[in-house]
Design a protein around this motif. Structure first.
Motif, PDB file in Angstrom:
ATOM      1  N   PRO A  36       0.763  -1.145   0.214  1.00 43.03           N
ATOM      2  CA  PRO A  36       0.143   0.001   0.211  1.00 43.03           C
ATOM      3  C   PRO A  36       0.737   1.106   0.090  1.00 43.03           C
ATOM      4  O   PRO A  36       0.356   2.321  -0.400  1.00 43.03           O
ATOM      5  CB  PRO A  36      -0.955  -0.228   1.175  1.00 43.03           C
ATOM      6  CG  PRO A  36      -0.192  -1.058   2.296  1.00 43.03           C
ATOM      7  CD  PRO A  36       0.425  -2.096   1.211  1.00 43.03           C
ATOM      8  N   TYR A  37       2.093   1.238   0.497  1.00 43.54           N
ATOM      9  CA  TYR A  37       2.902   2.430   0.413  1.00 43.54           C
ATOM     10  C   TYR A  37       3.323   2.851  -0.883  1.00 43.54           C
ATOM     11  O   TYR A  37       3.716   4.060  -0.998  1.00 43.54           O
ATOM     12  CB  TYR A  37       4.296   2.048   1.320  1.00 43.54           C
ATOM     13  CG  TYR A  37       3.933   2.310   2.930  1.00 43.54           C
ATOM     14  CD1 TYR A  37       3.820   3.298   3.683  1.00 43.54           C
ATOM     15  CD2 TYR A  37       3.707   0.957   3.338  1.00 43.54           C
ATOM     16  CE1 TYR A  37       3.591   3.473   4.895  1.00 43.54           C
ATOM     17  CE2 TYR A  37       3.537   0.941   4.926  1.00 43.54           C
ATOM     18  CZ  TYR A  37       3.477   2.136   5.490  1.00 43.54           C
ATOM     19  OH  TYR A  37       3.149   1.905   7.096  1.00 43.54           O
ATOM     20  N   PHE A  38       3.280   2.000  -1.782  1.00 44.00           N
ATOM     21  CA  PHE A  38       3.637   2.245  -3.461  1.00 44.00           C
ATOM     22  C   PHE A  38       2.561   2.237  -4.199  1.00 44.00           C
ATOM     23  O   PHE A  38       2.629   2.645  -5.447  1.00 44.00           O
ATOM     24  CB  PHE A  38       4.818   1.361  -3.648  1.00 44.00           C
ATOM     25  CG  PHE A  38       6.321   1.550  -2.705  1.00 44.00           C
ATOM     26  CD1 PHE A  38       6.912   2.805  -2.739  1.00 44.00           C
ATOM     27  CD2 PHE A  38       6.417   0.545  -1.659  1.00 44.00           C
ATOM     28  CE1 PHE A  38       7.795   3.108  -1.833  1.00 44.00           C
ATOM     29  CE2 PHE A  38       7.422   0.731  -0.750  1.00 44.00           C
ATOM     30  CZ  PHE A  38       8.359   1.957  -0.957  1.00 44.00           C
ATOM     31  N   LEU A 169       3.647  16.233   1.765  1.00 47.02           N
ATOM     32  CA  LEU A 169       2.575  15.108   1.226  1.00 47.02           C
ATOM     33  C   LEU A 169       1.173  15.808   1.202  1.00 47.02           C
ATOM     34  O   LEU A 169       0.504  15.685   0.268  1.00 47.02           O
ATOM     35  CB  LEU A 169       2.462  14.035   2.364  1.00 47.02           C
ATOM     36  CG  LEU A 169       3.474  12.988   2.450  1.00 47.02           C
ATOM     37  CD1 LEU A 169       3.458  12.275   3.705  1.00 47.02           C
ATOM     38  CD2 LEU A 169       3.522  12.175   1.250  1.00 47.02           C
ATOM     39  N   GLY A 170       1.109  17.009   1.949  1.00 46.99           N
ATOM     40  CA  GLY A 170      -0.200  17.590   1.839  1.00 46.99           C
ATOM     41  C   GLY A 170      -0.498  18.137   0.656  1.00 46.99           C
ATOM     42  O   GLY A 170      -1.423  18.359   0.031  1.00 46.99           O
ATOM     43  N   VAL A 184      -6.034   9.072  -8.913  1.00 44.85           N
ATOM     44  CA  VAL A 184      -6.398   9.998  -7.537  1.00 44.85           C
ATOM     45  C   VAL A 184      -6.712   9.212  -6.156  1.00 44.85           C
ATOM     46  O   VAL A 184      -6.089   9.625  -5.344  1.00 44.85           O
ATOM     47  CB  VAL A 184      -7.212  10.997  -7.817  1.00 44.85           C
ATOM     48  CG1 VAL A 184      -8.651  10.628  -7.780  1.00 44.85           C
ATOM     49  CG2 VAL A 184      -7.244  12.016  -6.553  1.00 44.85           C
ATOM     50  N   ASP A 185      -7.417   8.158  -6.288  1.00 48.11           N
ATOM     51  CA  ASP A 185      -7.752   7.554  -5.161  1.00 48.11           C
ATOM     52  C   ASP A 185      -6.349   6.627  -4.590  1.00 48.11           C
ATOM     53  O   ASP A 185      -6.008   6.696  -3.540  1.00 48.11           O
ATOM     54  CB  ASP A 185      -8.757   6.420  -5.460  1.00 48.11           C
ATOM     55  CG  ASP A 185     -10.208   7.065  -5.469  1.00 48.11           C
ATOM     56  OD1 ASP A 185     -10.430   8.134  -5.215  1.00 48.11           O
ATOM     57  OD2 ASP A 185     -11.083   6.415  -6.208  1.00 48.11           O
ATOM     58  N   GLN A 186      -5.675   6.116  -5.629  1.00 46.28           N
ATOM     59  CA  GLN A 186      -4.682   5.383  -5.189  1.00 46.28           C
ATOM     60  C   GLN A 186      -3.444   6.152  -4.452  1.00 46.28           C
ATOM     61  O   GLN A 186      -2.835   5.927  -3.582  1.00 46.28           O
ATOM     62  CB  GLN A 186      -3.892   4.563  -6.451  1.00 46.28           C
ATOM     63  CG  GLN A 186      -4.657   3.361  -7.220  1.00 46.28           C
ATOM     64  CD  GLN A 186      -5.767   3.822  -8.186  1.00 46.28           C
ATOM     65  OE1 GLN A 186      -6.008   5.118  -8.026  1.00 46.28           O
ATOM     66  NE2 GLN A 186      -5.967   3.033  -8.782  1.00 46.28           N
ATOM     67  N   SER A 187      -3.454   7.379  -5.232  1.00 40.63           N
ATOM     68  CA  SER A 187      -2.350   8.444  -4.620  1.00 40.63           C
ATOM     69  C   SER A 187      -2.746   8.893  -3.233  1.00 40.63           C
ATOM     70  O   SER A 187      -1.903   8.786  -2.214  1.00 40.63           O
ATOM     71  CB  SER A 187      -2.338   9.649  -5.492  1.00 40.63           C
ATOM     72  OG  SER A 187      -3.546  10.095  -5.612  1.00 40.63           O
ATOM     73  N   ILE A 191      -0.730   8.302   0.213  1.00 37.31           N
ATOM     74  CA  ILE A 191      -0.195   9.563   1.053  1.00 37.31           C
ATOM     75  C   ILE A 191      -0.721   9.398   2.326  1.00 37.31           C
ATOM     76  O   ILE A 191       0.071   9.685   3.441  1.00 37.31           O
ATOM     77  CB  ILE A 191      -0.632  10.882   0.481  1.00 37.31           C
ATOM     78  CG1 ILE A 191      -0.011  11.333  -0.883  1.00 37.31           C
ATOM     79  CG2 ILE A 191      -0.681  12.084   1.381  1.00 37.31           C
ATOM     80  CD1 ILE A 191      -0.809  12.373  -1.532  1.00 37.31           C
ATOM     81  N   GLU A 192      -1.817   8.645   2.772  1.00 40.33           N
ATOM     82  CA  GLU A 192      -2.434   8.561   4.079  1.00 40.33           C
ATOM     83  C   GLU A 192      -1.427   7.397   4.896  1.00 40.33           C
ATOM     84  O   GLU A 192      -1.063   7.642   5.713  1.00 40.33           O
ATOM     85  CB  GLU A 192      -3.685   7.882   3.852  1.00 40.33           C
ATOM     86  CG  GLU A 192      -4.257   7.572   5.059  1.00 40.33           C
ATOM     87  CD  GLU A 192      -5.635   6.714   5.057  1.00 40.33           C
ATOM     88  OE1 GLU A 192      -5.896   5.560   4.985  1.00 40.33           O
ATOM     89  OE2 GLU A 192      -6.782   7.510   4.912  1.00 40.33           O
ATOM     90  N   TRP A 193      -0.985   6.516   3.914  1.00 46.15           N
ATOM     91  CA  TRP A 193       0.034   5.477   4.595  1.00 46.15           C
ATOM     92  C   TRP A 193       1.156   6.129   5.161  1.00 46.15           C
ATOM     93  O   TRP A 193       1.638   5.770   6.098  1.00 46.15           O
ATOM     94  CB  TRP A 193       0.308   4.105   3.693  1.00 46.15           C
ATOM     95  CG  TRP A 193      -0.950   3.203   3.932  1.00 46.15           C
ATOM     96  CD1 TRP A 193      -2.185   3.189   2.735  1.00 46.15           C
ATOM     97  CD2 TRP A 193      -1.030   2.141   4.526  1.00 46.15           C
ATOM     98  NE1 TRP A 193      -2.844   2.277   3.004  1.00 46.15           N
ATOM     99  CE2 TRP A 193      -2.488   1.314   4.208  1.00 46.15           C
ATOM    100  CE3 TRP A 193      -0.458   1.603   5.465  1.00 46.15           C
ATOM    101  CZ2 TRP A 193      -2.681   0.146   4.789  1.00 46.15           C
ATOM    102  CZ3 TRP A 193      -0.989   0.128   6.184  1.00 46.15           C
ATOM    103  CH2 TRP A 193      -2.006  -0.403   5.863  1.00 46.15           C
ATOM    104  N   HIS A 194       1.783   6.888   4.367  1.00 46.38           N
ATOM    105  CA  HIS A 194       3.049   7.218   4.647  1.00 46.38           C
ATOM    106  C   HIS A 194       2.639   8.571   5.479  1.00 46.38           C
ATOM    107  O   HIS A 194       3.425   8.598   6.732  1.00 46.38           O
ATOM    108  CB  HIS A 194       3.806   8.113   3.495  1.00 46.38           C
ATOM    109  CG  HIS A 194       4.509   7.182   2.550  1.00 46.38           C
ATOM    110  ND1 HIS A 194       5.654   6.804   2.669  1.00 46.38           N
ATOM    111  CD2 HIS A 194       3.925   6.670   1.377  1.00 46.38           C
ATOM    112  CE1 HIS A 194       5.913   5.929   1.632  1.00 46.38           C
ATOM    113  NE2 HIS A 194       4.797   5.581   1.003  1.00 46.38           N
TER     114      HIS A 194
END
Length: 223
Positions: A36-38, A169-170, A184-187, A191-194
């Motif tokens: 999920p991080y990538f 990230l924001g 956009v959903d994947q990105s 970002i959320e995981w990181h």
């Protein structure tokens, strides 16, 4: 239990909760197989509310909120010792974030527009208030950086880098949403995981700062 143990709990429990929930989903076949991080195949919330993962996630995040309240209380005391000034705003913002974490975890897995609204604002305010408290903590220590121990200065510098990463990230999230790209959903998931991981790292660094400074705290009852 010493103060730095509380800080380590606040650091490690959310990491265990998020990753544990994801791996339970993989084991039960309700989560997508990816990193999920990538790849951003799932958000933390989606990973945590499928199958039995929600029981682990709720069971860990609820006590985390309690530990957060204790953490920010101890952090305000430590900052006062280090800077010779009170820091009630840090304590207040951190506790508001903890309350919204409870709200988010409580409504996770429920159905309906109202519950989705509560989950969304719960996690948003948890992140926002916690990060504000972290930023004010760093700002307070920056003012007395010259008097700090060498290793504490190093940990503080790493925390400052984490804050910079938050901003990157924001901004990246805002830009990606504005462009309306197909992924956009994947990105957002990436970002959320990181974001969540680096936010937890802040507490681990604080644990090392507390230990390095010899911070101790005891509750006493006078008879």
């Amino acid at each position: 239990m010493r103060p730095h143990h509380i800080a380590w709990l606040v650091c490690l429990i959310p990491i265990i909760a998020a990753h544990g929930a994801f791996f339970i989903g993989l084991w039960q076949g309700v989560a997508n197989e990816c990193v999920p991080y990538f790849e951003g195949c799932t958000s933390i919330s989606r990973a945590a509310r499928n199958g039995d993962a929600i029981f682990l996630f709720r069971g860990l995040m609820m006590p985390t909120a309690a530990f957060l309240i204790i953490f920010w209380y101890l952090q305000s005391i430590w900052l006062k010792q280090m800077t010779q000034k009170p820091h009630p705003v840090v304590f207040i913002l951190g506790n508001i974030g903890a309350v919204f974490l409870v709200l988010y975890a409580d409504f996770l897995g429920t159905e309906g527009d109202f519950y989705e609204f509560m989950r969304r604002y719960g996690i948003t305010f948890y992140f926002a208030m916690t990060i504000l408290a972290q930023m004010l903590s760093i700002r307070s220590l920056k003012k007395v950086k010259g008097t700090l121990d060498r290793k504490i200065k190093r940990y503080l510098s790493i925390q400052f880098v984490l804050i910079a990463i938050y901003w990157v990230l924001g901004i990246a999230n805002v830009v990606i949403k504005a462009t309306g790209v197909s992924w956009v959903d994947q990105s957002e998931n990436i970002i959320e995981w990181h974001f969540a991981l680096y936010m937890s790292f802040f507490f681990g660094l604080t644990a090392m700062m507390w230990k390095r400074s010899g911070f101790e705290f005891q509750f006493r009852i006078n008879r």
